[in-house]
Enzyme design. Structure first.
Site, PDB file in Angstrom:
ATOM      1  N   HIS A 306       0.512  -1.478  -0.094  1.00  0.00           N
ATOM      2  CA  HIS A 306      -0.438  -0.036  -0.129  1.00  0.00           C
ATOM      3  C   HIS A 306       0.830   1.254  -0.041  1.00  0.00           C
ATOM      4  CE1 HIS A 306      -3.404   2.965   1.281  1.00  0.00           C
ATOM      5  NE2 HIS A 306      -4.172   1.566   0.490  1.00  0.00           N
ATOM      6  N   ASP A 362      -8.164  -5.663   0.319  1.00  0.00           N
ATOM      7  CA  ASP A 362      -7.871  -5.929  -0.722  1.00  0.00           C
ATOM      8  C   ASP A 362      -8.333  -7.629  -1.329  1.00  0.00           C
ATOM      9  OD1 ASP A 362      -9.564  -4.112  -2.242  1.00  0.00           O
ATOM     10  OD2 ASP A 362      -7.783  -3.279  -3.007  1.00  0.00           O
TER      11      ASP A 362
HETATM   12  N1  CMC Z   1       4.092  -7.396  -5.241  1.00  0.00           N
HETATM   13  C1  CMC Z   1       5.520  -7.690  -5.926  1.00  0.00           C
HETATM   14  N2  CMC Z   1       6.228  -6.521  -5.092  1.00  0.00           N
HETATM   15  C2  CMC Z   1       5.564  -5.065  -4.985  1.00  0.00           C
HETATM   16  C3  CMC Z   1       3.931  -5.574  -4.648  1.00  0.00           C
HETATM   17  C4  CMC Z   1       3.899  -6.229  -4.830  1.00  0.00           C
HETATM   18  N3  CMC Z   1       1.820  -6.247  -4.037  1.00  0.00           N
HETATM   19  N4  CMC Z   1       3.725  -3.745  -4.612  1.00  0.00           N
HETATM   20  C5  CMC Z   1       4.998  -3.961  -3.872  1.00  0.00           C
HETATM   21  N5  CMC Z   1       5.792  -4.204  -4.421  1.00  0.00           N
HETATM   22  C6  CMC Z   1       7.539  -3.972  -4.006  1.00  0.00           C
HETATM   23  C7  CMC Z   1       7.933  -2.851  -6.080  1.00  0.00           C
HETATM   24  O1  CMC Z   1       8.072  -3.937  -7.092  1.00  0.00           O
HETATM   25  C8  CMC Z   1       8.976  -2.207  -4.915  1.00  0.00           C
HETATM   26  O2  CMC Z   1       9.929  -2.945  -5.272  1.00  0.00           O
HETATM   27  P1  CMC Z   1      11.473  -2.166  -6.099  1.00  0.00           P
HETATM   28  O3  CMC Z   1      12.118  -1.109  -4.168  1.00  0.00           O
HETATM   29  O4  CMC Z   1      12.583  -3.434  -5.695  1.00  0.00           O
HETATM   30  O5  CMC Z   1      11.677  -1.779  -7.006  1.00  0.00           O
HETATM   31  C9  CMC Z   1       8.374  -1.522  -3.996  1.00  0.00           C
HETATM   32  O6  CMC Z   1       7.833  -3.037  -3.488  1.00  0.00           O
HETATM   33  C10 CMC Z   1       7.957  -0.376  -3.804  1.00  0.00           C
HETATM   34  O7  CMC Z   1       6.894  -0.158  -4.710  1.00  0.00           O
HETATM   35  P2  CMC Z   1       5.691   0.940  -5.260  1.00  0.00           P
HETATM   36  O8  CMC Z   1       5.274   0.289  -6.663  1.00  0.00           O
HETATM   37  O9  CMC Z   1       7.035   1.675  -5.447  1.00  0.00           O
HETATM   38  O10 CMC Z   1       4.981   0.863  -4.164  1.00  0.00           O
HETATM   39  P3  CMC Z   1       3.671   2.393  -3.722  1.00  0.00           P
HETATM   40  O11 CMC Z   1       3.451   2.761  -2.943  1.00  0.00           O
HETATM   41  O12 CMC Z   1       3.980   2.642  -5.686  1.00  0.00           O
HETATM   42  O13 CMC Z   1       2.683   1.124  -4.880  1.00  0.00           O
HETATM   43  C11 CMC Z   1       0.703  -0.068  -4.513  1.00  0.00           C
HETATM   44  C12 CMC Z   1       1.671   0.732  -4.952  1.00  0.00           C
HETATM   45  C13 CMC Z   1      -0.604  -0.620  -3.963  1.00  0.00           C
HETATM   46  C14 CMC Z   1       0.368   0.487  -5.826  1.00  0.00           C
HETATM   47  C15 CMC Z   1       1.666  -1.262  -4.838  1.00  0.00           C
HETATM   48  O14 CMC Z   1       1.686  -2.262  -3.501  1.00  0.00           O
HETATM   49  C16 CMC Z   1       0.668  -2.753  -5.257  1.00  0.00           C
HETATM   50  O15 CMC Z   1       0.660  -2.681  -6.873  1.00  0.00           O
HETATM   51  N6  CMC Z   1      -0.281  -3.340  -5.232  1.00  0.00           N
HETATM   52  C17 CMC Z   1      -0.427  -4.460  -5.696  1.00  0.00           C
HETATM   53  C18 CMC Z   1      -2.138  -4.195  -5.588  1.00  0.00           C
HETATM   54  C19 CMC Z   1      -3.087  -3.367  -4.662  1.00  0.00           C
HETATM   55  O16 CMC Z   1      -3.215  -4.436  -4.054  1.00  0.00           O
HETATM   56  N7  CMC Z   1      -3.851  -3.039  -4.795  1.00  0.00           N
HETATM   57  C20 CMC Z   1      -4.792  -2.032  -4.008  1.00  0.00           C
HETATM   58  C21 CMC Z   1      -4.610  -1.088  -2.930  1.00  0.00           C
HETATM   59  S1  CMC Z   1      -5.080  -1.021  -1.597  1.00  0.00           S
HETATM   60  C22 CMC Z   1      -7.054  -1.366  -2.427  1.00  0.00           C
HETATM   61  C23 CMC Z   1      -6.853   1.266  -2.861  1.00  0.00           C
HETATM   62  O17 CMC Z   1      -7.121   1.613  -1.271  1.00  0.00           O
HETATM   63  O18 CMC Z   1      -6.527   0.446  -3.513  1.00  0.00           O
END
Ligand code: CMC
Length: 429
Positions: A306, A362
């Protein structure tokens, strides 16, 4: 201690003092930092607004490190246990809990605006037989602005109020009809004798019986899910509502934009993605290979991670409990075993620990929705119904915030400049 930031521009040697208010500096204050008067001032580059506050808000508080979520100061755990969705909606919109009279008026108002104009039904029936219900919901909510043209008078408080009531009231009707459409079943009209959640279930599932009666445990679980989704401060869809709303358009258009943002797999679409992922993994034995794939960057563990919660998502804990209540009625979803084992393995794995990745709202909600016989395409619609009071509370706050301006971010231009245009006949000769 002075609440200011001293900035030294090493290009010029000049120093600037910038006030710090509420832990932020005003981005516009950086504009005074320039190489010379002809140049634009210094700006910040922040794709995805990872460290930029876009508004002041008194609606929802989140402490992502401690796993705290509060609506108007009340912890989500207490609201989920002791309140109900319409009371929470009142709280979000009005800023405080209702008196008995205010509550009864509010429930009455919402209940008696559940019907939509017959022409709405007409155009919804015009969608393709396999239309995604979220696309139908988005279009239908946007179309409501044509049924209530006075909704464009957003500076009139009474007018704002009635549109808010209408939208919260009609969202389940539109959501349920989008669902019935894909099933080729007749649309069911609202039953104003039922509670908000039970009426929604009635419009979804009623067939030839004269009155729909939902299992109270299912009704309660759905109501709780709506509460958990009701607001989440400046998330992607709320930002979309505020951004579009900042143009002073009517609230139906602004909320339709929010629904569009929620449709995406990184936001509301994640629980649908979780279910697809669990189905693909299939059995507990396949989990280690899947986790390896995630760690190698081949895929994402959907329902984990998240932008804000870096400890745990308090909503995920409450949902896990709701899972048990629902499965008591429906029987256990076999994918639950895969989900629980996946969570266990991921929470012990260095990759996820290091990146502070925990189950989010989720991860389990899709399993509940499936047990309630919703197809995955409906999951985001359920999220949208729950999030509507939050979007509207944020929109209402925006309309009364004197500091707000039309949303218009800067860019760093990286393209070509001052090319000479060559007409097509010459270029193609
Ligand atoms: N699986 C694997 N790796 C992950 C995941 C995941 N679900 N989420 C983040 N990472 C890794 C990402 O690859 C990165 O690694 P590195 O530093 O090596 O590049 C690190 O963790 C930081 O991730 P980020 O993408 O920079 O984090 P963000 O804050 O931009 O993204 C997120 C947040 C929710 C989009 C992401 O965690 C994600 O894609 N999760 C899966 C989709 C999901 O479950 N979304 C629902 C969110 S809750 C409902 C809502 O409020 O909308």
């Amino acid at each position: 201690m002075t609440d200011s930031l001293t900035v030294r521009d090493n290009r010029t040697g000049a120093e600037y003092e910038i006030p710090i208010v509420d832990g932020t500096i005003k981005a516009a204050d950086l504009g005074q930092i320039k190489l010379n008067d002809d140049e634009p001032g210094l700006a910040t580059y922040d794709p995805g607004f990872v460290n930029t506050a876009s508004c002041r808000s008194a609606i929802t508080f989140i402490d992502g490190d401690k796993g705290i979520l509060e609506y108007r100061g009340y912890p989500i755990e207490q609201l989920a246990e002791k309140s109900n969705f319409l009371e929470v909606a009142y709280l979000l919109i009005h800023g405080e809990l209702p008196t008995k009279e205010q509550y009864e008026n509010w429930v009455h108002e919402i209940t008696f605006h559940t019907f939509v104009h017959e022409n709405v039904k007409g155009f919804m029936q015009g969608f393709r037989y396999d239309a995604h219900p979220m696309g139908m919901l988005m279009a239908s909510v946007g179309a409501l602005s044509t049924f209530y043209p006075e909704s464009s008078r957003i500076s009139d408080p009474d007018n704002r109020h009635i549109q808010i009531v209408r939208m919260i009231a009609k969202m389940p009707t539109l959501g349920a009809w989008s669902f019935r459409h894909a099933q080729g079943k007749p649309y069911v009209y609202p039953d104003n004798e039922l509670s908000y959640a039970e009426n929604f279930l009635s419009m979804l599932f009623k067939m030839s019986e004269t009155k729909y009666a939902g299992d109270p445990r299912i009704v309660k679980a759905l109501d709780t899910l709506f509460i958990l989704h009701a607001d989440h401060e400046q998330n992607c869809s709320t930002n979309a509502v505020r951004s579009v709303g900042s143009s002073q358009v009517d609230p139906y258009s602004a909320v339709a934009a929010g629904i569009g943002a929620l449709f995406g797999p990184l936001h509301g679409g994640a629980n649908e993605a979780v279910l697809k992922m669990l189905r693909r993994i299939g059995t507990v034995e396949n989990i280690p290979a899947f986790i390896e794939g995630v760690k190698n960057g081949e895929e994402r563990l959907m329902g984990f991670g998240h932008r804000v919660y870096k400890n745990f998502d308090p909503r995920a804990k409450i949902i896990k409990k709701a899972c048990d209540d629902v499965f008591e009625v429906t029987g256990v979803n076999p994918l639950l075993a895969v989900a629980k084992e996946l969570e266990k393995i991921a929470l012990e794995d260095e990759y996820f620990i290091k990146r502070k990745l925990y189950p989010n709202v989720d991860f389990y909600s899709g399993l509940i929705y499936e047990a309630l016989e919703f197809p995955p395409e409906m999951f985001t619609v359920l999220f949208a119904i729950g999030r509507t009071p939050g979007w509207l509370a944020q929109w209402l706050e925006l309309t009364q915030d004197k500091e707000q301006k039309i949303a218009r971010p800067k860019q760093i231009y990286t393209g070509a400049r001052t090319l000479d245009f060559v007409p097509a006949e010459e270029r193609w000769a």
